[in-house]
Design a protein around this motif. Structure first.
Motif, PDB file in Angstrom:
ATOM      1  N   ASP A 149      -4.094  35.120  -5.878  1.00  9.51           N
ATOM      2  CA  ASP A 149      -4.447  34.166  -6.922  1.00  9.51           C
ATOM      3  C   ASP A 149      -3.230  33.725  -7.732  1.00  9.51           C
ATOM      4  O   ASP A 149      -3.104  32.551  -8.098  1.00  9.51           O
ATOM      5  CB  ASP A 149      -5.503  34.804  -7.847  1.00  9.51           C
ATOM      6  CG  ASP A 149      -6.230  33.767  -8.696  1.00  9.51           C
ATOM      7  OD1 ASP A 149      -6.180  32.563  -8.347  1.00  9.51           O
ATOM      8  OD2 ASP A 149      -6.860  34.158  -9.703  1.00  9.51           O
ATOM      9  N   ALA A 150      -2.280  34.640  -7.996  1.00  8.51           N
ATOM     10  CA  ALA A 150      -1.163  34.337  -8.891  1.00  8.51           C
ATOM     11  C   ALA A 150       0.134  33.993  -8.163  1.00  8.51           C
ATOM     12  O   ALA A 150       1.108  33.571  -8.803  1.00  8.51           O
ATOM     13  CB  ALA A 150      -0.921  35.512  -9.830  1.00  8.51           C
ATOM     14  N   ASN A 168     -12.987  33.931  -3.695  1.00  9.69           N
ATOM     15  CA  ASN A 168     -12.381  35.142  -3.120  1.00  9.69           C
ATOM     16  C   ASN A 168     -11.059  35.474  -3.810  1.00  9.69           C
ATOM     17  O   ASN A 168     -10.761  36.645  -4.094  1.00  9.69           O
ATOM     18  CB  ASN A 168     -12.163  34.955  -1.621  1.00  9.69           C
ATOM     19  CG  ASN A 168     -13.475  34.879  -0.861  1.00  9.69           C
ATOM     20  OD1 ASN A 168     -14.509  35.368  -1.332  1.00  9.69           O
ATOM     21  ND2 ASN A 168     -13.456  34.254   0.312  1.00  9.69           N
ATOM     22  N   LEU A 169     -10.266  34.454  -4.078  1.00 10.05           N
ATOM     23  CA  LEU A 169      -8.997  34.685  -4.769  1.00 10.05           C
ATOM     24  C   LEU A 169      -9.233  35.213  -6.178  1.00 10.05           C
ATOM     25  O   LEU A 169      -8.531  36.111  -6.651  1.00 10.05           O
ATOM     26  CB  LEU A 169      -8.187  33.384  -4.814  1.00 10.05           C
ATOM     27  CG  LEU A 169      -7.614  32.902  -3.467  1.00 10.05           C
ATOM     28  CD1 LEU A 169      -7.087  31.471  -3.598  1.00 10.05           C
ATOM     29  CD2 LEU A 169      -6.513  33.841  -2.985  1.00 10.05           C
ATOM     30  N   ARG A 228      -1.865  28.292 -13.799  1.00 12.32           N
ATOM     31  CA  ARG A 228      -1.049  29.442 -13.399  1.00 12.32           C
ATOM     32  C   ARG A 228      -1.640  30.131 -12.185  1.00 12.32           C
ATOM     33  O   ARG A 228      -0.917  30.574 -11.292  1.00 12.32           O
ATOM     34  CB  ARG A 228      -0.935  30.423 -14.560  1.00 12.32           C
ATOM     35  CG  ARG A 228      -0.070  31.644 -14.258  1.00 12.32           C
ATOM     36  CD  ARG A 228       0.121  32.482 -15.503  1.00 12.32           C
ATOM     37  NE  ARG A 228       0.854  31.742 -16.512  1.00 12.32           N
ATOM     38  CZ  ARG A 228       2.189  31.649 -16.561  1.00 12.32           C
ATOM     39  NH1 ARG A 228       2.923  32.235 -15.623  1.00 12.32           N
ATOM     40  NH2 ARG A 228       2.783  30.972 -17.514  1.00 12.32           N
ATOM     41  N   ASN A 229      -2.980  30.252 -12.140  1.00 14.07           N
ATOM     42  CA  ASN A 229      -3.678  30.888 -11.024  1.00 14.07           C
ATOM     43  C   ASN A 229      -4.449  29.847 -10.224  1.00 14.07           C
ATOM     44  O   ASN A 229      -5.026  28.914 -10.800  1.00 14.07           O
ATOM     45  CB  ASN A 229      -4.634  31.965 -11.521  1.00 14.07           C
ATOM     46  CG  ASN A 229      -3.917  33.104 -12.213  1.00 14.07           C
ATOM     47  OD1 ASN A 229      -2.806  33.470 -11.833  1.00 14.07           O
ATOM     48  ND2 ASN A 229      -4.557  33.654 -13.242  1.00 14.07           N
ATOM     49  N   LEU A 230      -4.499  30.034  -8.897  1.00 11.74           N
ATOM     50  CA  LEU A 230      -5.208  29.063  -8.062  1.00 11.74           C
ATOM     51  C   LEU A 230      -6.686  28.976  -8.419  1.00 11.74           C
ATOM     52  O   LEU A 230      -7.291  27.903  -8.354  1.00 11.74           O
ATOM     53  CB  LEU A 230      -5.056  29.444  -6.579  1.00 11.74           C
ATOM     54  CG  LEU A 230      -3.639  29.396  -5.993  1.00 11.74           C
ATOM     55  CD1 LEU A 230      -3.688  29.749  -4.506  1.00 11.74           C
ATOM     56  CD2 LEU A 230      -2.993  28.035  -6.198  1.00 11.74           C
ATOM     57  N   SER A 231      -7.276  30.099  -8.820  1.00 17.76           N
ATOM     58  CA  SER A 231      -8.721  30.106  -9.102  1.00 17.76           C
ATOM     59  C   SER A 231      -9.072  29.267 -10.314  1.00 17.76           C
ATOM     60  O   SER A 231     -10.250  28.970 -10.546  1.00 17.76           O
ATOM     61  CB  SER A 231      -9.208  31.544  -9.308  1.00 17.76           C
ATOM     62  OG  SER A 231      -8.540  32.140 -10.413  1.00 17.76           O
ATOM     63  N   ILE A 283     -13.494  25.396   0.269  1.00 21.25           N
ATOM     64  CA  ILE A 283     -12.575  25.420  -0.882  1.00 21.25           C
ATOM     65  C   ILE A 283     -13.145  26.289  -1.993  1.00 21.25           C
ATOM     66  O   ILE A 283     -12.462  27.154  -2.561  1.00 21.25           O
ATOM     67  CB  ILE A 283     -12.320  23.990  -1.391  1.00 21.25           C
ATOM     68  CG1 ILE A 283     -11.429  23.215  -0.411  1.00 21.25           C
ATOM     69  CG2 ILE A 283     -11.676  24.024  -2.778  1.00 21.25           C
ATOM     70  CD1 ILE A 283     -11.205  21.780  -0.796  1.00 21.25           C
ATOM     71  N   ILE A 284     -14.409  26.073  -2.322  1.00 19.06           N
ATOM     72  CA  ILE A 284     -15.050  26.832  -3.397  1.00 19.06           C
ATOM     73  C   ILE A 284     -15.097  28.319  -3.060  1.00 19.06           C
ATOM     74  O   ILE A 284     -14.797  29.181  -3.903  1.00 19.06           O
ATOM     75  CB  ILE A 284     -16.465  26.279  -3.654  1.00 19.06           C
ATOM     76  CG1 ILE A 284     -16.367  24.844  -4.187  1.00 19.06           C
ATOM     77  CG2 ILE A 284     -17.225  27.169  -4.631  1.00 19.06           C
ATOM     78  CD1 ILE A 284     -17.691  24.137  -4.301  1.00 19.06           C
TER      79      ILE A 284
END
Length: 564
Positions: free
Chosen positions: A485-486, A469-470, A556-559, A463-464
Motif C-alpha cells: 500500500d505504501a 487487499n492493499l 501517500r497510500n494507493l488505497s 481495481i476495487i
C-alpha cells in the motif's frame, strides 16, 4: 310507462292520523266544537280513536303534541287543501312556498311515506337534504308564537313553557329521523347506500361544511346499525392481509394478484363507510374504524417496500389507500407523502434500470473467430463463452491483454492480439490456466470490441478488490515488482553480483511504459527498477491504472485512491 316522483300518491298519511284530522276540526275550533265533533265522528269511525283525539285536544298540555305534529301557522282553509293535495300529488309538498317551517317539515315527513324502490338515488338525496335543511330552519320561539296565535281563536290557554315546546320538537325530530330511515329501508341495498352517500356529499360539500343536524343524527344511527357488517368486512380484509404476508417469500408476482382481492374488499368497505367518513370529516373528526383499517393497509405497504423492496406492490396498495380513505384528512396526508416517496423511488429505479441496461449493453459483444475452424466468442452479463466453455464474470480475478506486431525480414506480416482472463489466480498471483483462457486473435475490431466489454464487465471490480487487499496489508507481486500500500519493492541491477531488492516509497518512484511493459523506477537510482509485461503478466493494466491514478491524486497510500 316509466315512473316519475310527481305521480306519487298516498291513500293516507301521518298527517291524516293527527287528532285534528281524525275529528275533522281546525286548530281554531273551541272545546265545545271538539267535544261535539268527537261524538259525531264516533258514530262513523273508531270510537276509541275519536275519544283519544278529543282527550288530547281538550287538554292544554297534551294538545301541544298534536299541534306540533300538525300545521301550526297555516290557515284552516290552506291546511285542508294541503292535506287533499298530499294524497293526490304527494311530492308537490317540495314545491310549496310561504309555509311556516314546522308545517312544511310535517308535510315533507308525511310525503316520505310515498317513497318506494322506484325512486332514483339523486332525487331522494335532494329530498332528504331539503327536509333536513327545513328542520334546521325551525325556530322554537316562532313555533310557540304560531301555536299561541291559533289558541287565541280556540280559547285555549297560551303555552307558557318553552321547555314543553322544546321537548315536543325533539320528539318531532326523532319521528323525522324515523320516516327517513323507513323510506331508505324500502330501497334496494345499492340504492340505499348510493342515496345516503349522495345525501352526505351534497349536505357537506364533499366533507367541507357542517351537515344539517338531522343528517348527522341519521349518520350516527346508520353507523351503529352497520357495526356487524363492518366487523365482518374488516375480518375478511385482515385475512387477505395475512395471506399477502404469507406469500411475500414467494416474491412480488405472488403478492400482486392478492392486491386485486384486497382492493375489491376495501372498496366494498368504502361503499358502507363513505357517508360516515364524509360526515365525520365535516365535523372535524375521523371515523375510527376506517382509521384503524387505513393504518393496517399503510403498515402493509411500508412493509412491502421497506423490508422486501416490493415497489410495485407498495405503490398499488398506496393507490388503493388514497382512493378508499380520501375522507380521512390526517391519514391522506401520510398517503401523499408515501406516494411522493414511492414516485421518487420509482424514478430512481427507472434510472437505475436504465443504467443497468446501458451497462449490460456496454459489456455485450459477440463475434465469430477463425477462418477455417470457426468458434464463437461472446461476452454478456451472463458471462463469457469461448471454445465450448462458459466463464462467470464474477469469478474472474485477473486480466491481461496486448498486441504484437509481426514482420519477416522487416516486412510487416500483421498483428497478433492476445486477451487472457482467469478465475484461478492465487493470492501470490501464480497462474493456474484451468480456470481461464488465453485467446489469440487476428482481427483488431474483434479484439477491441471484446477487450472493451471485458474491461467494463470486470476491470472496475478488480481495481476495487485490489485496493481493498492493499488496504488490508496484502502484498501483490506482478512481473518483477512487489506492490504494497505504501510503496514498491524493486530490483537493483548490478554489473557484478546478483541483483538485490530495494523497497521504495511511492513519492520516490516514477512510472513509464516501453516495449510492451509497465516500468517502475527509482527517482534517485536509475539502476533500481522493475517491470511487468502487459501481455504476459496478470493485472499489469490494473495496477498501472491504480498507481497513475494515485499519483495524479497525490495520495501517500494507493488505497487512498478511491477514498474521499
Amino acid at each position: 310507462m316509466s315512473f316519475t316522483p310527481d305521480e306519487a300518491s298516498l291513500t293516507t298519511s301521518s298527517l291524516h292520523s293527527n287528532p285534528f284530522a281524525v275529528l275533522g276540526i281546525t286548530v281554531r275550533n273551541d272545546r265545545r266544537t271538539i267535544v261535539e265533533q268527537a261524538e259525531q265522528q264516533s258514530l262513523l269511525h273508531d270510537a276509541d280513536e275519536c275519544q283519544r283525539a278529543r282527550s288530547m285536544l281538550t287538554n292544554p298540555k297534551n294538545r301541544v303534541a298534536a299541534e306540533m305534529a300538525w300545521l301550526p301557522g297555516v290557515s284552516p282553509d290552506r291546511a285542508n287543501r294541503l292535506l287533499d293535495n298530499l294524497l293526490v300529488n304527494t311530492m308537490s309538498v317540495r314545491r310549496e312556498r310561504n309555509l311556516p317551517s314546522l308545517a312544511h317539515c310535517n308535510l315533507m315527513a308525511a310525503a316520505f311515506d310515498a317513497v318506494s324502490c322506484e325512486y332514483a338515488a339523486d332525487y331522494l338525496a335532494e329530498f332528504i337534504l331539503e327536509f333536513a335543511t327545513q328542520v334546521d330552519e325551525c325556530d322554537l320561539e316562532q313555533i310557540t308564537e304560531q301555536i299561541n296565535d291559533d289558541r287565541v281563536w280556540s280559547g285555549f290557554a297560551s303555552v307558557m313553557s318553552g321547555e314543553l315546546i322544546e321537548t315536543e320538537f325533539y320528539e318531532r325530530k326523532r319521528i323525522y329521523n324515523g320516516v327517513i330511515k323507513d323510506a331508505l329501508n324500502r330501497l334496494p341495498s345499492e340504492t340505499l347506500l348510493e342515496t345516503l352517500a349522495i345525501t352526505v356529499r351534497y349536505a357537506t360539500a364533499e366533507g367541507h361544511v357542517a351537515a344539517p343536524e338531522l343528517i348527522n343524527e341519521l349518520l350516527d344511527a346508520y353507523d351503529i346499525e352497520i357495526q356487524s357488517v363492518l366487523d365482518k368486512e374488516d375480518a375478511n380484509i385482515q385475512r387477505v392481509i395475512s395471506t399477502i404476508r404469507e406469500q411475500i417469500p414467494d416474491g412480488e408476482e405472488s403478492v400482486l394478484p392478492l392486491l386485486n382481492a384486497l382492493e375489491k374488499l376495501t372498496k366494498n368497505w368504502d361503499r358502507f363507510t363513505r357517508p360516515i367518513q364524509l360526515g365525520s370529516k365535516a365535523r372535524g373528526i375521523d371515523h375510527e374504524k376506517s382509521v384503524q383499517l387505513a393504518w393496517s393497509l399503510r403498515n402493509l405497504s411500508l412493509e412491502l417496500y421497506n423490508q422486501h423492496d416490493m415497489l410495485n406492490a407498495a405503490t398499488r396498495l398506496t393507490e388503493i389507500e388514497r382512493e378508499v380513505f380520501s375522507e380521512l384528512p390526517q391519514f391522506i396526508e401520510k398517503v401523499k407523502e408515501d406516494e411522493a416517496a414511492l414516485a421518487e423511488f420509482h424514478i430512481e429505479r427507472v434510472e437505475e434500470q436504465k443504467k443497468n441496461d446501458e451497462w449490460n449493453e456496454s459489456i455485450t459483444f459477440s463475434a465469430v473467430v477463425g477462418r477455417v475452424f470457426k468458434d464463437k466468442l461472446s461476452i454478456s452479463p451472463s458471462g463469457i463463452d469461448w471454445d465450448g466453455r462458459h466463464y462467470s464474470l464474477e469469478d474472474i480475478n485477473a486480466l491481461r491483454w496486448g498486441a504484437v506486431r509481426n514482420s519477416v525480414n522487416g516486412v510487416p506480416t500483421g498483428t497478433t492480439y492476445t486477451i487472457g482472463f482467469t478465475n484461478s489466480l492465487s493470492s501470490a498471483y501464480g497462474l493456474n490456466n484451468s480456470g481461464g483462457a488465453v485467446i489469440t486473435l487476428k482481427d483488431e475490431k474483434v479484439f477491441n470490441g471484446f477487450q472493451n466489454a471485458l474491461w467494463r464487465a470486470v476491470g472496475i471490480r478488480l481495481i476495487i478488490n485490489m485496493l481493498k487487499n492493499l488496504d488490508d496489508g496484502e502484498k501483490i507481486t506482478i512481473g518483477s515488482f512487489i506492490i504494497d500500500d505504501a510503496g514498491v519493492t524493486l530490483l537493483k541491477h548490478k554489473f557484478f553480483g546478483s541483483t538485490e531488492r530495494v523497497r521504495v516509497g511511492w513519492f520516490d518512484v516514477v512510472v513509464s511504459s516501453s516495449n510492451g511493459e509497465f516500468i517502475i523506477s527509482s527517482k534517485h537510482d536509475k539502476k533500481t527498477y522493475s517491470s511487468a509485461s502487459y501481455i504476459n503478466d496478470w493485472n499489469t493494466h490494473i495496477i498501472e491504472m491504480i498507481i497513475r491514478g494515485a499519483f495524479k491524486k497525490g495520495v501517500r497510500n494507493l488505497s487512498d485512491y478511491l477514498k474521499d
